[in-house]
Design a protein around this motif. Structure first.
Motif, PDB file in Angstrom:
ATOM      1  N   VAL A  14       0.888  -1.163   0.000  1.00 35.45           N
ATOM      2  CA  VAL A  14       0.000   0.000   0.000  1.00 35.45           C
ATOM      3  C   VAL A  14       0.923   1.209   0.000  1.00 35.45           C
ATOM      4  O   VAL A  14       1.594   1.492   0.991  1.00 35.45           O
ATOM      5  CB  VAL A  14      -0.917   0.013   1.245  1.00 35.45           C
ATOM      6  N   ASN A  19      -1.949   0.674  -4.781  1.00 34.83           N
ATOM      7  CA  ASN A  19      -2.484  -0.062  -3.637  1.00 34.83           C
ATOM      8  C   ASN A  19      -2.471  -1.567  -3.827  1.00 34.83           C
ATOM      9  O   ASN A  19      -3.132  -2.294  -3.084  1.00 34.83           O
ATOM     10  CB  ASN A  19      -3.923   0.390  -3.347  1.00 34.83           C
ATOM     11  N   PRO A  54      -1.343   7.002   0.608  1.00 35.61           N
ATOM     12  CA  PRO A  54      -2.129   6.046  -0.169  1.00 35.61           C
ATOM     13  C   PRO A  54      -3.580   6.516  -0.279  1.00 35.61           C
ATOM     14  O   PRO A  54      -4.136   7.085   0.664  1.00 35.61           O
ATOM     15  CB  PRO A  54      -2.040   4.756   0.656  1.00 35.61           C
TER      16      PRO A  54
END
Length: 426
Positions: A14, A19, A54
């Motif tokens: 991540v 991701n 993220p």
């Protein structure tokens, strides 16, 4: 005592630029930056208003956490780490045990963290001061304790071997990899989930901004802000995320036909004791060089066998010193210096998560025979140019066979870790 060979059979990530593992590989190959302008930092008066975070949607988070778990949940480092860890376990093709199964006594995790639950801790302080202790909820403790990430992963998967969290500043992820490697090599576990995670946001990044070690000159051009090895580097860009790697003994990996990304053949962990040139925030060069040479000895390889280095390289004034330490330790410079690249040019400095995310990038390079480009160092620092030929610092994707990569991390507290990864061959 018999020694087991150790291989990497699963990975999950991540990161600010992706991701999942497949998207991450494509992002680093393509030089896609995950660094963006962060309005909340500007609103709070930060000098550096850019960072790498993220971007997680509710659907992705809901894949790994149920609604009850997310009730009153406020801890990004656990969310990042659980997603990366579960991705790695699934990528390795390993079983997630049911709630009524016996624990997997042969599998464990050492999953690092730098700080945990700062937002939750802040929330708890306000509630306590208001006399509302009973409103804290039942998950406060597991969100605040640093080992919450390893505890969560153990419960999600059913791990029955060692379950713990290490914390050694920026070396945390690489240290985790080497600690898991040692446990498998000596036969104390068959497989271990190595990794590390780092929270994001102002409460994590404020201290670094106050130290004036973050880049404040590229707030209008975020993707240009992280500039390792550049003459115009002016501090690191904070980042966050998590990386996870499944380490397994070779015998078991072969028995189940596992995909093998790379073999871990050795490494070293040490500290400079904050003596000589070493301080709380600066490295002792002798210790750094010793960590590298000890890693070579442990891996039983010669310095000339290293094809590439995945450096720590934070885009601070210490970049040229790091290059000099590599050159001294390896006794290689100019055209003879290995290729070297810095993932922080893509994602920023992900603090305690940096080592794990960067180890994943190193393993992908070995598996798929490429060197990802260094971003934003078209103006190579003259002190570095005096040591390394410019063509050893690629600014475009290079596709070529790689056999051995050295990955090192150096952290606050004058601590160091260096891992040696090698292409697995039957």
């Amino acid at each position: 005592m018999s020694q087991h060979r150790v291989v990497i059979t699963g990975m999950g990530v991540v990161a600010p630029n992706a991701n999942n593992l497949s998207d991450f590989e494509q992002a680093v190959k393509s030089g896609i930056s995950g660094i963006k302008y962060q309005p909340d930092l500007a609103a709070l008066g930060f000098s550096c208003c850019i960072g790498g975070k993220p971007e997680l949607g509710d659907a992705l988070i809901g894949t790994y956490f149920d609604a009850l778990e997310l009730r009153n949940f406020n801890n990004n480092s656990i969310i990042y780490g659980v997603i990366a860890g579960m991705q790695a376990w699934q990528d390795a093709g390993l079983t997630i045990l049911n709630a009524d199964d016996e624990p997997d006594w042969d599998s464990g995790t050492i999953f690092g963290n730098g700080s945990s639950g700062v937002e939750k801790f802040r929330e708890a302080i306000y509630k306590i001061d208001e006399g509302a202790t009973k409103k804290l909820g039942s998950t406060t403790v597991v969100q605040i304790m640093v080992s919450g990430i390893s505890a969560f992963l153990a419960g999600k998967i059913g791990l029955g071997n060692q379950v713990t969290t290490n914390s050694s500043a920026c070396t945390t992820g690489t240290e985790s990899l080497l600690m898991c490697y040692e446990r498998i090599k000596t036969g104390k576990a068959k497989r271990m989930l190595a990794g590390s995670t780092s929270d994001s946001g102002p409460y994590i990044w404020a201290g670094f901004d106050a130290m004036k070690v973050c880049n404040f000159k590229h707030n209008d051009h975020a993707e240009k802000g992280s500039r390792p090895m550049s003459a115009t580097a002016s501090g690191f860009v904070p980042g966050s995320g998590a990386g996870a790697l499944v380490l397994e003994n070779l015998e078991d990996a072969l028995k189940r036909g596992a995909n093998i990304y790379a073999e871990v053949i050795g490494g070293a962990i040490n500290a400079g004791g904050q003596r000589g040139s070493g301080t709380m925030t600066a490295p002792n060069s002798i210790a750094v060089q010793r960590c590298i040479t000890d890693a070579l000895k442990d891996a039983n390889i010669h310095a000339d066998e290293i094809d590439a280095i995945n450096g720590h390289l934070t885009a601070t004034t210490k970049d040229s010193l790091e290059i000099q330490n590599w050159a001294t330790a390896l006794q290689r410079n100019g055209n003879n210096f290995p290729y070297i690249n810095a993932l922080k040019s893509h994602v920023g400095h992900c603090l305690s998560a940096s080592g794990s995310i960067e180890c994943i990038a190193a393993a992908l390079q070995i598996k798929h025979n490429f060197l990802f480009p260094n971003l934003n160092c078209e103006d190579l620092h003259p002190d570095i140019a005096d040591i390394v030929s410019a063509d050893k610092i690629p600014q475009q994707l290079i596709e070529q066979e790689l056999n051995i990569i050295a990955k090192a991390s150096f952290g606050f507290g004058d601590v160091n870790a260096c891992a040696i990864l090698k292409k697995y061959k039957d």
